[in-house]
Design a protein around this motif. Structure first.
Motif, PDB file in Angstrom:
ATOM      1  N   GLU A 144       0.773  -1.262   0.181  1.00 47.01           N
ATOM      2  CA  GLU A 144      -0.116  -0.030   0.024  1.00 47.01           C
ATOM      3  C   GLU A 144       0.691   1.212  -0.065  1.00 47.01           C
ATOM      4  OE1 GLU A 144      -2.693  -0.341   3.402  1.00 47.01           O
ATOM      5  OE2 GLU A 144      -3.672  -2.098   2.589  1.00 47.01           O
ATOM      6  N   LYS A 145       1.975   1.008   0.812  1.00 43.14           N
ATOM      7  CA  LYS A 145       2.769   2.291   0.774  1.00 43.14           C
ATOM      8  C   LYS A 145       3.146   2.693  -0.497  1.00 43.14           C
ATOM      9  CE  LYS A 145       7.432   3.388   2.395  1.00 43.14           C
ATOM     10  NZ  LYS A 145       8.726   3.216   3.250  1.00 43.14           N
ATOM     11  N   HIS A 146       3.913   1.587  -1.245  1.00 41.82           N
ATOM     12  CA  HIS A 146       4.228   1.737  -2.514  1.00 41.82           C
ATOM     13  C   HIS A 146       3.244   1.920  -3.866  1.00 41.82           C
ATOM     14  CE1 HIS A 146       8.459   2.153  -1.132  1.00 41.82           C
ATOM     15  NE2 HIS A 146       8.207   0.955  -0.749  1.00 41.82           N
ATOM     16  N   ASN A 147       1.914   1.737  -3.346  1.00 43.66           N
ATOM     17  CA  ASN A 147       0.912   1.581  -4.264  1.00 43.66           C
ATOM     18  C   ASN A 147       1.338   0.523  -5.324  1.00 43.66           C
ATOM     19  OD1 ASN A 147      -1.819   2.805  -5.207  1.00 43.66           O
ATOM     20  ND2 ASN A 147      -0.777   4.087  -6.707  1.00 43.66           N
ATOM     21  N   ILE A 148       1.455  -0.538  -4.809  1.00 50.57           N
ATOM     22  CA  ILE A 148       1.972  -1.660  -6.096  1.00 50.57           C
ATOM     23  C   ILE A 148       0.752  -2.675  -6.092  1.00 50.57           C
ATOM     24  CG2 ILE A 148       3.686  -3.407  -6.226  1.00 50.57           C
ATOM     25  CD1 ILE A 148       6.033  -1.935  -5.455  1.00 50.57           C
ATOM     26  N   VAL A 149       0.592  -2.868  -7.458  1.00 47.39           N
ATOM     27  CA  VAL A 149      -0.081  -4.027  -7.769  1.00 47.39           C
ATOM     28  C   VAL A 149       0.630  -5.254  -7.673  1.00 47.39           C
ATOM     29  CG1 VAL A 149      -1.926  -4.934  -9.543  1.00 47.39           C
ATOM     30  CG2 VAL A 149      -1.751  -2.418  -8.941  1.00 47.39           C
ATOM     31  N   VAL A 150      -0.032  -6.384  -7.299  1.00 42.56           N
ATOM     32  CA  VAL A 150       0.369  -7.928  -7.361  1.00 42.56           C
ATOM     33  C   VAL A 150      -0.594  -8.676  -8.168  1.00 42.56           C
ATOM     34  CG1 VAL A 150       1.597  -9.834  -6.770  1.00 42.56           C
ATOM     35  CG2 VAL A 150       2.125  -7.564  -5.547  1.00 42.56           C
ATOM     36  N   TRP A 151      -0.141  -9.004  -9.317  1.00 41.16           N
ATOM     37  CA  TRP A 151      -1.266  -9.995 -10.224  1.00 41.16           C
ATOM     38  C   TRP A 151      -0.422 -11.344 -10.290  1.00 41.16           C
ATOM     39  CZ3 TRP A 151      -1.522 -10.552 -15.911  1.00 41.16           C
ATOM     40  CH2 TRP A 151      -2.691 -11.248 -16.303  1.00 41.16           C
ATOM     41  N   ARG A 152      -1.172 -12.286  -9.557  1.00 37.23           N
ATOM     42  CA  ARG A 152      -0.619 -13.707  -9.959  1.00 37.23           C
ATOM     43  C   ARG A 152      -0.517 -13.931 -11.241  1.00 37.23           C
ATOM     44  NH1 ARG A 152      -1.187 -19.302  -6.595  1.00 37.23           N
ATOM     45  NH2 ARG A 152       0.454 -20.401  -7.417  1.00 37.23           N
ATOM     46  N   PHE A 153       0.220 -14.647 -11.854  1.00 41.94           N
ATOM     47  CA  PHE A 153       0.247 -15.323 -13.150  1.00 41.94           C
ATOM     48  C   PHE A 153       1.025 -16.695 -13.265  1.00 41.94           C
ATOM     49  CE2 PHE A 153       1.756 -15.031 -17.644  1.00 41.94           C
ATOM     50  CZ  PHE A 153       0.739 -14.682 -18.217  1.00 41.94           C
ATOM     51  N   HIS A 154      -0.050 -17.309 -12.868  1.00 42.64           N
ATOM     52  CA  HIS A 154       0.266 -19.075 -12.786  1.00 42.64           C
ATOM     53  C   HIS A 154      -0.304 -19.806 -13.699  1.00 42.64           C
ATOM     54  CE1 HIS A 154       0.297 -22.859 -11.056  1.00 42.64           C
ATOM     55  NE2 HIS A 154       1.440 -22.614 -10.685  1.00 42.64           N
TER      56      HIS A 154
END
Length: 308
Positions: free
Chosen positions: A139-149
């Motif tokens: 949240e601090k870095h406003n980063i999105v994580v999308w799992r790509f499996h």
């Protein structure tokens, strides 16, 4: 002065006309450009991508249909966010998140879970303080994580197995969809040395005779599970089974007993993260031409173990 103003306006109008004509289909035809140029023009000139647009475009370019049941969902961030850069990795570790932030990349494509269980359920262990701290960092870095499996393995060829074969210099022996590679004969010792060198792995675990001749390789990076690993070993009868990780009470004991019963079959355990990392690294090459306006890079999550 009047003539000069008129001439300036005329030249500007003419320049706009020529530019618009050259970017049109007829203009490109005059220049001898191929129709494929227009097909990619939107990618070349698009200046902003939202998270949702990136995900949709990857599925389109990979000729993939949306899966109704999949773990490939957003683990942090919002689909409406504008993407500043894409990072591929195996695990979105704390170190990977911080490095992505340094690169000003706010979209991480992680092959494996972010919160330590297959579905990334943050309540898998109630009150998990490490999960909460990691969520706060994202949240601090406003980063999105999308799992790509699931989508990653659905690409043709499978991005992981192709990436591993490519990095091991085995593409000439690789056939998409097949688990067995037939390579020039090597001793088990030579095979171990080759895998360590080509894949950049410091330590491996091995069961077998180091002088054994190896030609038929079952290449199973990642965590297939003991039942599938043993199933391939039984049906394909390879000289050596190469896996990312395995339950020690399943495939490991099967190989040990198989050898004690006279079968010449060995086992090489690479480690989960390092065994699939080449696939996520190769994915950068696949992505770059599809997102020419976005920085795309790979950050290796690396081997988590310290070998003593």
């Amino acid at each position: 002065m009047k003539d000069a103003s008129f001439q300036s306006a005329y030249l500007l109008s003419r320049r706009k006309f020529i530019t618009s004509t050259l970017l049109s289909g007829s203009g490109m035809a005059l220049l001898g450009l191929q129709p494929a140029y227009t097909k990619e023009a939107a990618n070349v000139f698009q200046k902003q991508w939202t998270v949702q647009q990136v995900m949709d475009h990857i599925l389109k370019e990979g000729e993939l249909s949306p899966l109704k049941e999949t773990v490939d969902t957003l683990k942090s961030g919002q689909a409406s966010q504008v993407v500043s850069g894409i990072v591929t990795t195996m695990f979105a570790t704390i170190a990977v998140i911080e490095e992505a932030a340094k690169r000003k990349a706010n979209f991480i494509m992680a092959h494996e879970p972010t919160f330590y269980n297959h579905t990334d359920n943050p309540e898998w262990v109630a009150g998990n303080t490490v999960v909460k701290d990691k969520q706060q960092l994202l949240e601090k870095h406003n980063i999105v994580v999308w799992r790509f499996h699931d989508y990653c393995h659905s690409l043709k060829p499978d991005a992981i197995s192709y990436g591993v074969a490519k990095k091991a210099n085995w593409l000439s022996y690789y056939k998409p969809g097949e688990r067995i590679l037939t390579i020039p004969k090597l001793s088990l010792q030579q095979l171990v040395t080759h895998l360590k060198s080509s894949l950049g792995i410091k330590q491996l675990r091995v069961i077998g005779d180091l002088n054994q001749s190896c030609e038929r390789i079952a290449l199973l990076p990642g965590a297939w599970g003991g039942q599938r690993q043993v199933g391939v070993a039984e049906s394909e009868k390879p000289d050596v089974v190469v896996v990312g990780e395995t339950p020690e009470w399943e495939t490991t004991e099967y190989i040990r007993d198989a050898r004690l019963l006279g079968r010449k079959m060995s086992l090489i355990i690479l480690g989960h993260s390092v065994s699939e990392e080449p696939g996520m690294e190769w994915l950068v090459d696949w992505l770059k031409p599809k997102f020419s306006g976005l920085p795309v890079s790979h950050i290796a999550s690396g081997d988590p173990f310290m070998w003593l």
